[in-house]
Design an enzyme around this catalytic site. Structure first.
Site, PDB file in Angstrom:
ATOM      1  N   HIS A  21       0.820  -1.215   0.000  1.00 33.67           N
ATOM      2  CA  HIS A  21       0.000   0.000   0.000  1.00 33.67           C
ATOM      3  C   HIS A  21       0.857   1.270   0.000  1.00 33.67           C
ATOM      4  CE1 HIS A  21      -4.194   0.765  -0.127  1.00 33.67           C
ATOM      5  NE2 HIS A  21      -4.447   0.978   1.143  1.00 33.67           N
ATOM      6  N   PHE A  67      -2.733   8.807   7.266  1.00 35.12           N
ATOM      7  CA  PHE A  67      -3.103   7.436   6.935  1.00 35.12           C
ATOM      8  C   PHE A  67      -3.946   7.451   5.666  1.00 35.12           C
ATOM      9  CE2 PHE A  67      -1.701   6.820  11.242  1.00 35.12           C
ATOM     10  CZ  PHE A  67      -1.008   5.629  11.157  1.00 35.12           C
ATOM     11  N   ASN A  69      -6.743   6.296   4.435  1.00 35.75           N
ATOM     12  CA  ASN A  69      -8.176   6.560   4.304  1.00 35.75           C
ATOM     13  C   ASN A  69      -8.560   8.018   4.513  1.00 35.75           C
ATOM     14  OD1 ASN A  69      -8.162   3.815   3.983  1.00 35.75           O
ATOM     15  ND2 ASN A  69      -9.407   3.368   5.772  1.00 35.75           N
ATOM     16  N   ASP A  94      -0.825   2.472  -5.288  1.00 36.21           N
ATOM     17  CA  ASP A  94      -0.838   1.043  -5.599  1.00 36.21           C
ATOM     18  C   ASP A  94      -2.133   0.705  -6.320  1.00 36.21           C
ATOM     19  OD1 ASP A  94      -1.925   1.689  -2.886  1.00 36.21           O
ATOM     20  OD2 ASP A  94      -2.586  -0.391  -2.959  1.00 36.21           O
ATOM     21  N   ASN A 115      -9.253   3.182  -1.053  1.00 39.79           N
ATOM     22  CA  ASN A 115      -9.767   4.104  -0.044  1.00 39.79           C
ATOM     23  C   ASN A 115      -9.068   5.459  -0.026  1.00 39.79           C
ATOM     24  OD1 ASN A 115     -11.827   2.436   0.874  1.00 39.79           O
ATOM     25  ND2 ASN A 115     -10.468   1.367   2.284  1.00 39.79           N
TER      26      ASN A 115
END
Length: 193
Positions: A21, A67, A69, A94, A115
């Protein structure tokens, strides 16, 4: 259109550094190294930022520390501060639906279940930014998606992902010059499956 902001999506911290990720962070780190950029934490942008120059174009590089999200908050804050439009933003992330070793660029489109992109589209209220999609492959039925993306790739996958990142770095000047057709063709020729 001239790209003024390149964002690498990922999760901050040592625990996530080598996860699939985080390929967006890997790309930005390599690009900063190539153009003598030095990331510094900028709390007002909710991320790490550096400025590089490519063909006398000042380009902000951003690695959100919110982060994955919540990436949109970071992207919106720096875009607003520097008055950067959505079509002047390249987001590197990614991509599950592309095999390792392959990189593709496009403008617009859906979030495809990613996300970080989903939040960015929601916060920016547009899909009109560019995306550099770095293939990480799909686990199929072997593993839940979240476990797959939040895990380290195998040696073979890592070599292929690194190759896609290197190929992407080689075309970044054409991205800045807005030669996207050339970039698309060049990346297609360099696909490793």
């Amino acid at each position: 259109m001239t790209i003024k902001l390149i964002v690498g999506l990922g999760n901050p911290g040592k625990n996530y550094k080598y996860h699939r990720h985080n390929v967006g962070f890997w790309f930005c780190d390599a690009l900063a190294k190539l153009y003598a950029g030095n990331f510094k934490k900028r709390t007002k942008f909710f991320g790490e930022v550096t400025q590089i120059n490519i063909f006398n174009h000042k380009i902000q590089l951003l690695k959100p520390t919110t982060f994955m999200n919540c990436s949109g908050q970071s992207i919106q804050s720096i875009a607003n501060f520097y008055q950067i439009n959505a079509d002047e933003i390249l987001i590197v992330h990614d991509e599950l639906n592309i095999n390792p070793g392959i990189a593709k660029i496009k403008s617009g489109g859906s979030h495809g279940g990613h996300n970080g992109l989903k939040n960015t589209i929601k916060i920016l209220e547009t899909k009109a930014f560019y995306r550099l999609r770095i293939g990480i492959g799909h686990p199929g039925n072997k593993l839940p998606i979240v476990d797959f993306v939040l895990n380290t790739p195998s040696k073979d996958e890592l070599d292929k992902i690194q190759n896609a990142l290197n190929n992407s770095l080689q075309v970044i000047e054409d991205v800045i010059k807005n030669n996207l057709d050339k970039v698309i063709k060049t990346l297609q020729k360099k696909e490793i499956i």
